[in-house]
Design a protein around this motif. Sequence first.
Motif, mmCIF file in Angstrom:
data_model
loop_
_atom_site.group_PDB
_atom_site.id
_atom_site.type_symbol
_atom_site.label_atom_id
_atom_site.label_comp_id
_atom_site.label_asym_id
_atom_site.label_seq_id
_atom_site.Cartn_x
_atom_site.Cartn_y
_atom_site.Cartn_z
ATOM 1 N N GLY A 84 -3.001 -1.192 6.273
ATOM 2 C CA GLY A 84 -4.066 -1.060 5.286
ATOM 3 C C GLY A 84 -5.165 -0.105 5.692
ATOM 4 O O GLY A 84 -6.201 -0.016 5.025
ATOM 5 N N SER A 255 9.326 -1.520 6.893
ATOM 6 C CA SER A 255 9.058 -1.800 5.478
ATOM 7 C C SER A 255 10.326 -2.139 4.694
ATOM 8 O O SER A 255 10.263 -2.445 3.514
ATOM 9 C CB SER A 255 8.348 -0.606 4.833
ATOM 10 N N GLN A 372 -1.535 -6.421 6.142
ATOM 11 C CA GLN A 372 -0.801 -5.649 5.157
ATOM 12 C C GLN A 372 0.129 -4.681 5.869
ATOM 13 O O GLN A 372 -0.325 -3.783 6.580
ATOM 14 C CB GLN A 372 -1.797 -4.873 4.267
ATOM 15 N N THR A 374 2.386 -1.579 5.925
ATOM 16 C CA THR A 374 2.575 -0.363 5.127
ATOM 17 C C THR A 374 3.652 0.484 5.780
ATOM 18 O O THR A 374 3.988 0.316 6.941
ATOM 19 C CB THR A 374 1.257 0.436 5.048
#
Length: 375
Positions: A84, A255, A372, A374
């Motif tokens: 993030g 991811s 988060q 990413t």
Amino acid sequence: MDVEKKIELIKRKPTEELLTEENLRRLFEVGVPMQHYIGFEISGYIHLGTGLMAGAKIADLQEAGIKTRIFLADWHSWINDKLGGDLETIQKVALTYFKEGMKQSIKVMGGDPDKVEFVLASEILEKGDYWQTVIDISKNVTLARMMRSITIMGRQMGEAIDFAKLIYPAMQVADIFYQGVTITHAGMDQRKAHVIAIEVAPKLRYHPLEWKGEKLKPVALHHHLLLGLQEPPVWPIESEEQFKELKTQMKMSKSKPYSAVFIHDSPEEIRQKLRKAFCPAREVKYNPVLDWAEYIIFREEPTEFTIHRPAKFGGDVTYTTFEELKRDFAEGKLHPLDLKNAVAEYLIELLKPVREYFEKHPEPLELMKEVQITR
């Protein structure tokens, strides 16, 4: 240990490239104090391509008597929008989950995590003369070269980026010289930054790599990138050239959870991911399950790798070299599901100490659930 034995250790799997062996031999022969480093962005869960490939190479370097260092690249991760783009979160994850996860990975691959120095990038980046080194490097590299080098960040050439990302390659090169690194280590995807480091080494005025008044070039050590378990974006792959173009897209990704096994995955998660893995019968060139077998299970040969099968399907079979395994698979004597199951069970046993560590120390994984992830 003699020089040739040290070089042999450094070159063995999972090493894919050494730039250059001649330079490495010379550094050993003239008695330069050897300092290794590998830098990591803090971007999510640690998968086998990060933990085991780097851990295996660190173990080899330690055996060769070389000081090993892991660089926790918090500012670099911030520039590249990881977790993030929150620097405080990145630093917290770096010093808890990532540091402990890498220690456990090194341990299961035969290294000593207590002999690895961990350095948080911001500890040196906040020193003024670090940026002097960044500018010195930047003055010796063209803008076009920097633009081409953003692929080291997982970015595509031509992709719209903010200006901070153009500083990233020069920072990565500066990390090498500022820390006095003689062996800079990474996956093959970081090659462009390391080639820049080798080329600019004789030109630097600030923090060059020196020994007895002579400017030295660092050695670049690149380990193999494990293929992800997913089907390639193009299939069939028609040529080696096409494979080279697709390889970055085929590597395992944090991811894409089903492309990777993470170091703390449960036995059932490992079995499930391997069962779903791309593994065409008789295909030995572009097969991620065979790739994992070659670079994890058969890193050292001879070894014993037993595949358990019902008697009606040929019964148990034990392989001592990867070539034997590959030959049987190519000839259809080994079924893809039997290979997948055996690789899964091997990984479950190999990673058992890592799982047990995180069961006893759950806080780092609890932290990871809050961040988060990413690309």
